[in-house]
Design a protein around this motif. Structure first.
Motif, short mmCIF file in Angstrom:
data_model
loop_
_atom_site.label_atom_id
_atom_site.label_comp_id
_atom_site.label_asym_id
_atom_site.label_seq_id
_atom_site.Cartn_x
_atom_site.Cartn_y
_atom_site.Cartn_z
N CYS A 53 0.74 -1.09 -0.05
CA CYS A 53 0.19 0.15 0.07
C CYS A 53 0.88 1.20 0.08
O CYS A 53 2.08 1.29 0.59
N SER A 56 -1.50 8.58 0.41
CA SER A 56 -1.99 9.46 -0.36
C SER A 56 -1.26 10.15 -1.28
O SER A 56 -0.05 10.69 -0.86
N ALA A 73 -4.23 3.63 -0.81
CA ALA A 73 -4.36 2.72 -1.97
C ALA A 73 -3.31 1.55 -1.90
O ALA A 73 -2.34 1.44 -1.41
N ARG A 74 -3.94 0.29 -2.68
CA ARG A 74 -3.38 -0.95 -2.79
C ARG A 74 -2.77 -1.00 -4.13
O ARG A 74 -3.60 -0.91 -5.12
N THR A 93 -8.54 -0.26 -12.49
CA THR A 93 -7.59 0.38 -11.93
C THR A 93 -7.97 1.72 -11.51
O THR A 93 -8.47 2.42 -12.44
N ASP A 94 -7.85 2.15 -10.51
CA ASP A 94 -8.17 3.78 -10.11
C ASP A 94 -7.25 4.85 -10.52
O ASP A 94 -7.53 5.89 -11.06
N MET A 121 -3.02 1.14 -9.11
CA MET A 121 -3.42 1.28 -7.66
C MET A 121 -5.06 1.41 -7.61
O MET A 121 -5.59 1.69 -8.71
N ARG A 122 -5.12 0.61 -6.39
CA ARG A 122 -6.70 0.65 -6.27
C ARG A 122 -7.10 1.05 -4.93
O ARG A 122 -6.54 0.71 -3.92
N LYS A 123 -7.83 2.11 -4.82
CA LYS A 123 -8.04 2.88 -3.58
C LYS A 123 -8.81 2.16 -2.59
O LYS A 123 -9.46 1.09 -3.04
N HIS A 128 -14.35 4.74 -6.21
CA HIS A 128 -13.58 4.33 -7.17
C HIS A 128 -13.76 4.78 -8.69
O HIS A 128 -14.27 4.42 -9.01
#
Length: 205
Positions: A53, A56, A73-74, A93-94, A121-123, A128
């Motif tokens: 992770c 921000s 995010a991961r 993906t975000d 990254m995915r929040k 999203h």
């Protein structure tokens, strides 16, 4: 002589029992524990590896434990090189973190460098933007909405309302195909998606 013999026996017992003994004077010796200082599993072995992770922000990403309150995010995919030349990020993906070639404060092997790459990254918390219709994300996918901005270009916008400019979406991507001829008759706009099915068939909303 008796004191010297007692000290010798004490040292022998320390070696045999492999215990952290104190010397006969009572003053403990602190062993060097640097060899035992290892990074926790799943955090820090590779800078922003899959499953790890970041805090921000996208300008200077910082790796943090996913349970940390700063985690935002991961990483869902991690690639070397530039994003423009590498595999595309997963569809939902975000956002993408572009990792510079040098990050002395956090590297993989202690040499002060991290290879250039990018992390998809995915929040950890909604909204999203990468989900279909979310109005953002690095890729346009089926279910997303777009509006024309001139010059043969489009911009993604949230399907449930307008964007920051106050203009609502006009088209929704309803299908992805290999060629324009495969789009349904209701198609009013063709959107470049990339991938194995690079043409997006969009219809008015």
């Amino acid at each position: 002589m008796r004191e010297r013999g007692a000290a010798w026996v004490h040292a022998l017992l320390c070696v045999v029992l492999l215990t952290g003994c104190q010397n006969p004077s009572g003053q403990g010796e602190v062993a060097d524990s640097s060899a035992a200082r290892v990074r926790p599993s799943g955090y820090g072995a590779v800078f922003l590896a899959v499953g790890e992770c970041s805090s921000s922000g996208t300008a200077a990403p910082t790796e943090v434990p996913c349970a940390d309150e700063r985690a935002a995010a991961r990483v869902v995919a991690r690639e070397d090189g530039r994003a423009s030349h590498g595999p595309p990020c997963p569809a939902t993906t975000d956002f993408v973190l572009h990792i510079s070639e040098r990050r002395p404060s956090a590297d993989e092997d202690g040499d002060g460098t991290v290879p250039r790459g990018y992390a998809c990254m995915r929040k950890l918390r909604p909204p999203h933007p990468g989900v279909p219709g979310g109005g953002g994300g690095p890729r346009t996918i089926v279910g997303d909405c777009v509006r024309e901005i001139g010059g043969g270009k489009v911009r993604e916008a949230a399907c449930d309302g307008g964007d920051e400019s106050g203009h609502g979406p006009r088209f929704e991507v309803v299908e992805a195909v290999a060629d324009r001829a495969d789009c349904p008759a209701s198609t009013a706009l063709y959107v470049r998606l990339g991938g194995e099915r690079p043409v997006g068939c969009a219809r008015p909303r």
